[in-house]
Design an enzyme around this catalytic site. Structure first.
Site, PDB file in Angstrom:
ATOM      1  CB  SER A 112      -0.958  -0.148   1.234  1.00 25.92           C
ATOM      2  OG  SER A 112      -1.890   0.981   0.977  1.00 25.92           O
ATOM      3  CG  ASP A 276      -2.234   4.581  -1.584  1.00 32.14           C
ATOM      4  OD1 ASP A 276      -3.006   4.425  -2.562  1.00 32.14           O
ATOM      5  OD2 ASP A 276      -2.253   3.704  -0.777  1.00 32.14           O
ATOM      6  CG  ASP A 280      -5.731   1.463  -0.975  1.00 39.85           C
ATOM      7  OD1 ASP A 280      -4.696   2.173  -0.722  1.00 39.85           O
ATOM      8  OD2 ASP A 280      -5.707   0.151  -0.383  1.00 39.85           O
ATOM      9  NE  ARG A 281      -3.667   3.794   3.140  1.00 39.16           N
ATOM     10  CZ  ARG A 281      -3.684   3.627   4.313  1.00 39.16           C
ATOM     11  NH1 ARG A 281      -3.324   4.698   5.095  1.00 39.16           N
ATOM     12  NH2 ARG A 281      -3.508   2.582   4.996  1.00 39.16           N
TER      13      ARG A 281
END
Length: 542
Positions: A112, A276, A280-281
């Site tokens: 991530s 990111d 997903d951010r």
């Protein structure tokens, strides 16, 4: 030919909230990645001949582990693997592909927002057939298997060409290399009014999107520059790099400082955003106006009807417990349910599958909807753009009107990183020991009304998750939350969430640090953070 390779268990392969994350050097140990992948397969039933989705964020070791996973999938009986070209597949795009292809599940290779490179982080996460992260019962089974595994199966063959779109064979299994961007971009175009956004941009609206040399670069160029007509160069750091250009691909005010400085400059674009490592951010910044993730969730929920995909309204809103209560007031005004869950996107999956919630969000810069079963950075940016196109106001004007309607939740997260695990555990244990005696006490934050260790009962299956974070609530609605994060790879990270609510008639223009100062002092005193950690200041404030 299928080989069965003898192995020994590793005792450090317990998946966290988002799979297994470790330093690259650990994953490079002989048998390490193979053990974990085999443990995933051994924990599943009924996948013979089924489809597996495979891809990652392009970080260091991504291509090598994709080859291992392909050969192990063939040896274990999968019938087909869909792999993103070049090994690239953002986490939300992987979720969409699992759902749209009817896949049995997927392996997402990512850590991530963690740094990438030979001395940094790598991760493997298994997503189930709804496209979301594996629930706890699956990750528990995977962990149990990692502790007893004695062999793994792998197909002996040359590496598969993952750079050319097309179909090839690996034994009895077909490998389909697919365009990682097109289907996802089509999904976005079906949800949002691209015509209105394109007209806004053509009319002079300016934006900047920082892909942080991570996976969203190809997606952002296709969507923002090609389909929506933003000028070339609108997408910054658009090429995914194995080390993310030596940057930390976390879209916050520390690691996306270049974007923040640009958005605070006199000649700032109208709108700025970032995503990111795995896509997903999100980070949202208007001209001279930073929007906290908690406020962004509330604004998106309050204005979702501006987008065609959400015009009929929302079924409910879900937020993680540490996320501010800003969305609660939106849900109340809309007359829809608000669900407070533990941290971890997998907890939203049941609500989305049951049709109980439409939009979900976490304070850690993740928002999304029922279109996939992961948080989705580009989705959040597009919904903001759709709202701006519909309302014809600036981000600052929209925030001012929102706070004037709902009040303002002043909010910050203080992260204390790389704490020795025994010290972090001791801090949390001492806090839990104090909970019973805290109500009624007075400190710099005010009078404590209640204190507990958050537990969640899932309304869809009645499963219970305990010890999800210590909450200290004050008489005026303020609160401080303490929680150990499961996303790091080194030591422990203590997250302290500080929140103060001010109603529509209160002072809505205070600097956040000033508004929260009494609660920050209270958090230090109650938890003795400096005494337990040796740290006088947090590593990161967001």
């Amino acid at each position: 030919m299928i080989q069965t390779v003898s192995t020994m268990p590793f005792n450090d392969q317990k998946p966290g909230t988002s799979g297994l994350r470790k330093k690259v050097r650990i994953f490079e140990q002989p048998h390490y990645a193979e053990n974990f992948i085999q443990s995933v397969f051994d924990s599943l039933d009924g996948f013979a001949g089924e489809t597996l989705v495979l891809g990652g964020d392009g970080r260091f070791l991504n291509r090598e582990v994709i080859q291992i996973a392909l050969k192990m999938a063939a040896a274990n009986g999968f019938g087909r693997v869909l792999v993103g070209q070049g090994g690239i597949l953002s986490t939300p795009a992987a979720s969409h592909l699992i759902r749209s292809s009817g896949a049995f599940g997927g392996l997402v290779l990512s850590a991530s927002h963690n740094p990438g490179g030979p001395d940094e982080d790598f991760g493997i996460k298994y997503n189930v057939s709804n496209g979301g992260p594996a629930p706890e019962k699956v990750t528990d089974a995977i962990h149990a298997r990692t502790l007893s595994i004695d062999s793994y199966r792998i197909f002996e063959a040359d590496d598969v060409d993952i750079d050319t779109i097309g179909v090839s064979q690996l034994g009895d299994m077909s490998v389909e290399v697919i365009d990682p961007v097109a289907d996802y971009a089509d999904l976005m175009e079906s949800l949002f009014d691209f015509t209105a956004i394109r007209a806004m941009i053509a009319g002079g609206f300016t934006l900047a999107f920082d892909s942080m040399s991570a996976v969203t670069g190809p997606y952002a160029v296709e969507i923002f520059e090609r389909r929506l007509g933003a000028p070339a160069g609108t997408v910054m750091n658009a090429t995914p790099l194995p080390d993310f250009g030596h940057h930390h691909p976390d879209p916050n005010l520390v690691h996306a400082k270049d974007l923040y400085d640009r958005m605070m400059a006199p000649d700032a674009p109208d709108f700025g955003a970032a995503s990111d490592g795995d896509g997903d951010r999100n980070l949202i910044i208007g001209r001279h106006c930073y929007v906290t993730p908690s406020d962004s969730l509330a604004v998106l929920a309050a204005n979702a009807h501006c987008a065609p995909g959400y015009a009929i309204g929302l079924k409910g809103i879900a937020r993680s417990m540490p996320t501010s209560g800003a969305a609660d007031r939106v849900a109340e005004k809309l007359g829809i349910p608000l669900y407070e869950t533990p941290t971890g996107w997998k907890f939203f999956g049941n609500l989305l599958d049951a049709g109980m919630a439409t939009i979900c969000g976490e304070e850690s810069a993740g928002t999304g909807s029922d279109h996939v079963r992961e948080k989705d950075g580009i989705w959040a940016v597009l919904l903001w753009l759709n709202i701006l196109a519909a309302r014809r106001q600036s981000v600052a004007q929209i925030m001012a009107e929102h706070w004037a309607t709902y009040g303002r939740n002043y909010y910050a997260r203080h992260d204390y990183e790389a704490i020795a695990k025994d010290r972090a555990d001791a801090l949390m244990a001492a806090l839990r020991d104090r909970l019973e005696g805290l109500p009624g006490t007075v400190n710099s934050g005010g009078t404590v009304s209640s204190a507990d260790d958050f537990a969640y009962t899932d309304p869809t299956d009645q499963s219970v998750s305990r010890n999800q974070g210590v909450r200290i609530l004050f008489d005026d609605g303020s609160r401080v939350v303490f929680r150990l994060s499961g996303t790091g790879t080194e030591g422990a990270t203590l997250r302290v969430y500080i929140e103060r609510y001010v109603g529509p008639d209160g002072d809505l223009g205070l600097p956040t640090g000033e508004a929260l100062a009494p609660l920050i002092a209270a958090a230090q005193d109650v938890a003795d953070i400096a005494g337990h950690t040796g740290m006088d200041q947090p590593s990161v404030i967001t």
